[in-house]
Design an enzyme around this catalytic site. Structure first.
Site, PDB file in Angstrom:
ATOM      1  N   THR A 176       4.003   5.828 -15.009  1.00 12.24           N
ATOM      2  CA  THR A 176       5.588   5.524 -14.817  1.00 12.24           C
ATOM      3  C   THR A 176       6.224   5.649 -16.095  1.00 12.24           C
ATOM      4  OG1 THR A 176       5.291   4.207 -12.822  1.00 12.24           O
ATOM      5  CG2 THR A 176       7.465   4.018 -14.104  1.00 12.24           C
ATOM      6  N   ARG A 204       6.224   4.026   1.366  1.00 17.34           N
ATOM      7  CA  ARG A 204       6.331   2.811   0.315  1.00 17.34           C
ATOM      8  C   ARG A 204       7.304   3.264  -0.732  1.00 17.34           C
ATOM      9  NH1 ARG A 204       5.064   2.177  -5.238  1.00 17.34           N
ATOM     10  NH2 ARG A 204       4.492   0.060  -5.516  1.00 17.34           N
ATOM     11  N   GLY A 206       8.414   1.275  -4.572  1.00 16.58           N
ATOM     12  CA  GLY A 206       7.894   0.585  -5.562  1.00 16.58           C
ATOM     13  C   GLY A 206       9.401   0.110  -6.296  1.00 16.58           C
ATOM     14  N   ASP A 207       9.058  -0.909  -7.488  1.00 16.07           N
ATOM     15  CA  ASP A 207      10.270  -1.432  -8.087  1.00 16.07           C
ATOM     16  C   ASP A 207      11.183  -0.409  -8.885  1.00 16.07           C
ATOM     17  OD1 ASP A 207       7.999  -0.687  -9.749  1.00 16.07           O
ATOM     18  OD2 ASP A 207       8.593  -2.104 -11.106  1.00 16.07           O
ATOM     19  N   THR A 227       7.027  -1.163 -15.768  1.00 14.35           N
ATOM     20  CA  THR A 227       6.061  -0.356 -15.105  1.00 14.35           C
ATOM     21  C   THR A 227       4.869  -1.543 -14.683  1.00 14.35           C
ATOM     22  OG1 THR A 227       4.293   1.170 -15.545  1.00 14.35           O
ATOM     23  CG2 THR A 227       5.121   0.251 -17.488  1.00 14.35           C
ATOM     24  N   GLY A 228       4.126  -0.966 -13.606  1.00 17.41           N
ATOM     25  CA  GLY A 228       3.036  -1.914 -13.156  1.00 17.41           C
ATOM     26  C   GLY A 228       2.955  -1.716 -11.456  1.00 17.41           C
ATOM     27  N   GLY A 230       4.211  -2.332  -8.566  1.00 22.10           N
ATOM     28  CA  GLY A 230       5.674  -2.489  -8.237  1.00 22.10           C
ATOM     29  C   GLY A 230       6.017  -3.756  -7.445  1.00 22.10           C
TER      30      GLY A 230
HETATM   31  N1  ASP Z   1       5.911   0.640 -10.696  1.00 25.35           N
HETATM   32  C1  ASP Z   1       5.625   1.726 -10.240  1.00 25.35           C
HETATM   33  C2  ASP Z   1       5.606   1.643  -8.848  1.00 25.35           C
HETATM   34  O1  ASP Z   1       5.139   0.544  -8.312  1.00 25.35           O
HETATM   35  C3  ASP Z   1       4.096   2.203 -10.707  1.00 25.35           C
HETATM   36  C4  ASP Z   1       3.967   2.134 -12.144  1.00 25.35           C
HETATM   37  O2  ASP Z   1       4.596   1.657 -12.859  1.00 25.35           O
HETATM   38  O3  ASP Z   1       3.110   3.088 -12.565  1.00 25.35           O
HETATM   39  O4  ASP Z   1       6.019   2.436  -8.031  1.00 25.35           O
END
Ligand code: ASP
Length: 309
Positions: A176, A204, A206-207, A227-228, A230
């Site tokens: 991300t 789905r 994410g955050d 990022t991470g 989510g």
């Molecule tokens: N945070 C993002 C999500 O959950 C994924 C990512 O940060 O790579 O969609």
């Protein structure tokens, strides 16, 4: 005594995860550093010329979206069905105006679409077919599925399908992208863009496109992009939490970011955040071995990948 003029600052990320020296070839590492450096240069050119934080974060995130190494725009990960569904958000700290999209499929630069939602619609978050339609009506650049697709992402989908217990496997190296900036007027802005998680399904989300989870900006505290995994950042309302801690507890950016990541970790999640304050202080926090990241200001720029840099 007049207050000294705020100094501009730009902080970016290109995702985090199990990113260790042994895992990246010299070429992959050089490409990632070059991509981060180009994004910093694009945003820094705007900020050093007196441009706005919003223009800078959209420009920097747009460069990373066009770079196939990162999981946003071109190079987005595939859904379970082998399609691309991009998510993005932008937010301005002065007005707390925000715009976001989820499940957009044909806009070359989703972060520009998020900005258009903020500036040219009465809404904050548009989804799927509606987001695609709004993008066309706004005259944004449209691309076909082949623009987004890369062989590496196809391979990651195959790996994920071979072992579905790896849904959140950080070895898939989240990619991300995000940018946060403070301009010389002391205003902050944040942008985040992603393809989401490899093999995501059932629509789905994410955050990243959720204001207060993966993206937040408030001139009274800071601008943040996450990022991470989510799902954990949503449950922790992580980026809003950082602003709330700074405003109400008086914590500095690094302390608030560390505490928010500790909270994500307490829920079982991994990831990272970038933060910038209206007086030009930048910070990173992450609980993964690495995070693609960079920071620029009048004093110069730095780019880093591994946790020990
Ligand atoms: N945070 C993002 C999500 O959950 C994924 C990512 O940060 O790579 O969609």
């Amino acid at each position: 005594m007049p207050k000294p003029a705020p100094r501009w600052k730009l902080v970016i990320h290109g995702g985090c995860g199990v990113i260790e020296r042994a895992m990246l070839s010299a070429e992959q590492e050089a490409d990632a550093r070059a991509g981060l450096s180009a994004a910093l240069d694009a945003g820094a050119a705007i900020l050093s010329a007196g441009g706005t934080a919003l223009d800078a974060v959209v420009a920097a995130a747009g460069i990373l979206e066009d770079d196939p190494h990162f999981n946003a725009g071109r190079g987005s990960v595939f859904t379970y069905q082998g399609t691309i569904e991009t998510d993005a958000a932008v937010m301005e700290g002065a007005s707390r105006n925000a715009g976001a999209v989820t499940g957009a499929t044909a806009t070359k630069n989703p972060v520009s679409l998020a900005r258009a939602v903020m500036e040219h619609s009465p809404h904050v978050l548009l989804s799927r077919e509606g987001a695609d339609q709004f993008s066309r009506e706004q005259g944004l650049e449209q691309v076909g599925p082949e623009w987004f697709a890369t062989p590496e992402r196809r391979h990651q989908l195959d790996l994920m399908k071979a072992d579905e217990s790896h849904y959140f496997d950080a070895e898939l190296k989240y990619g991300t992208v995000g940018a946060v900036a403070c301009d010389n007027q002391g205003h902050v802005a944040a942008a985040t863009s992603t393809g989401g998680l490899t093999g995501k399904r059932w629509g789905r989300i994410g955050d990243s496109p959720l204001i207060g989870a993966g993206t937040y900006a408030d001139d009274r505290a800071a601008a943040i992009s996450a990022t991470g995994a989510g799902e954990y950042f949503i449950r922790a309302a992580a980026t809003h939490e950082i602003c709330a801690r700074m405003r109400m507890l008086g914590e500095d950016a690094l302390t608030a970011a560390d505490r928010a990541i500790a909270d994500v970790e307490a829920l079982g999640g991994t990831g990272g955040v970038i933060v910038v304050t209206p007086d030009g202080e930048g910070a990173y926090a992450f609980n993964t071995p690495g995070m693609y990241r960079g920071m620029a200001g009048p004093e110069g720029k730095t780019v880093a990948i591994y946790g020990d840099e």
